[in-house]
Scaffold this active site. Structure first.
Site, short mmCIF file in Angstrom:
data_model
loop_
_atom_site.label_atom_id
_atom_site.label_comp_id
_atom_site.label_asym_id
_atom_site.label_seq_id
_atom_site.Cartn_x
_atom_site.Cartn_y
_atom_site.Cartn_z
N SER A 53 71.77 55.01 91.51
CA SER A 53 70.49 54.87 92.19
C SER A 53 69.44 55.75 91.52
CB SER A 53 70.60 55.26 93.68
OG SER A 53 70.87 56.65 93.81
N TYR A 204 69.53 74.34 96.40
CA TYR A 204 69.28 73.34 95.34
C TYR A 204 68.54 73.96 94.17
CZ TYR A 204 67.50 68.94 93.34
OH TYR A 204 67.17 67.89 92.50
N LYS A 208 69.49 74.59 90.20
CA LYS A 208 68.66 74.04 89.13
C LYS A 208 68.22 75.13 88.15
CE LYS A 208 68.87 69.79 90.33
NZ LYS A 208 69.63 68.82 89.50
N THR A 239 62.33 58.53 94.95
CA THR A 239 63.72 58.09 94.79
C THR A 239 64.43 58.09 96.15
OG1 THR A 239 64.54 60.34 94.45
CG2 THR A 239 63.79 59.13 92.50
#
Length: 324
Positions: A53, A204, A208, A239
């Site tokens: 996806s 997150y 990263k 997205t």
């Protein structure tokens, strides 16, 4: 300094103009980007994690249309098979394959690497799998899931596929990071957040930050004549992951969000172009230009030689990677 560079810097200063489709649209015209469909990838093998996806799916479709042997990596066999079949129908390519692995499970990562070992070479390995989790979960090995799947898993897979990457004319390892990492300092002891202080968005961006640091460290350890390493961030793209993790943000910013293909553009370009991306290694990119990995003094101060060494050693120890 060219006009394009001056305008680029003006756009880069405020995040909104840089990360949204405004930055993409202005920069693509100023720098006269070569269209992605003009690259010929016949004979190239591209492996993409997180391929079912969003950015990964759009990248795979672009690679397939341009003639590459594409290996889509997903977690669910039914979904991955379905998306692969849809991609074959959409692109007309019959050289789209798939593999299965949860990138947070080292056993599955090793089995994935074994399934790819019979390939003569892998030209491009793209680490794109990643999600922002709202609640803290841990793997069977006891690692926080975001760190396991976005730091340890990619580190292990890179180490396992180095022979195939080195066998390519010039192998490339690309990591899809996030502009959110600009707000995160480099930490090893605090890389995994605890139950008491866990916030999904903070976890997150810490992962990263580790990704872009490791990208530079891989480039320092592996000669660019063997394998080239780059990291990239997509800006703000619309997205399924953003819709699921940041619904309020998406609702407010949707008119300015990039399309998934616009978000994937620089990743596809880094995988396809044989000029600028091969002149250097270890870069961090947005909109086909190399960027600093720091915007804030605090992140720069945290990025010490000692912490970098500690991060590398931690990844080697906990991933089980053997690097030669």
């Amino acid at each position: 300094m060219t006009l394009a560079t001056i305008v680029d810097r003006l756009i880069e200063a405020p995040v909104v103009t840089s990360f949204t489709k405004i930055g993409y649209q202005v920069r693509s015209r100023l720098d006269e980007w070569k269209p992605l469909d003009q690259y010929d990838l016949t004979g190239k093998t591209v492996v993409v994690t997180g391929a079912t996806s969003g950015l990964g799916r759009n990248a795979c479709e672009s690679f397939a249309r341009n003639g590459a042997n594409v290996v889509m990596i997903g977690r669910d066999v039914d979904k991955t098979t379905r998306v692969r079949d849809q991609m074959v129908d959409a692109t007309g390519s019959d050289i789209v394959d798939f593999g299965l692995a949860d990138m947070g499970d080292p056993g599955q990562v090793r089995r994935l690497a074994e399934s790819l070992a019979d390939r003569l070479h892998i030209d491009v390995l793209i680490h794109n799998a990643g999600a922002l989790a709202g609640s803290r979960t841990v793997t069977n090995d006891g690692f926080e899931s975001t760190v396991a799947s976005q730091v340890l898993g990619p580190f292990l897979l890179t180490s396992l596929l180095l022979p195939q990457l080195r066998a390519a004319p010039i192998g490339r390892v690309l990591t899809m990071s996030s502009g959110g990492m600009y707000a995160a300092t480099l930490t090893v002891s605090g890389l995994q957040m605890s139950d008491t202080d866990y916030r999904g968005s903070e976890q997150y961006v810490r992962a990263k930050r580790a990704q872009v640091t490791l990208n530079e460290m891989w480039a320092n350890r592996i000669p660019a004549s063997d394998v080239v390493f780059h990291a990239v961030h997509p800006g703000w793209a619309d997205t399924p992951g953003v819709e699921a993790a940041l619904p309020r943000f998406r609702q407010i910013m949707r008119p300015l969000l990039r399309t998934p293909l616009q978000g994937a553009d620089t990743m596809i370009w880094l995988a396809s172009d044989n000029d600028v991306p091969l002149r250097c290694s270890g870069g961090f990119w947005l909109d086909r230009r190399r960027r600093s990995i720091h915007k804030l003094p605090a992140t720069r101060r945290s990025d010490t030689v000692q912490r970098r060494a500690a991060l590398w050693d931690w990844c080697v120890e906990h991933s089980g990677a053997e690097i030669s």
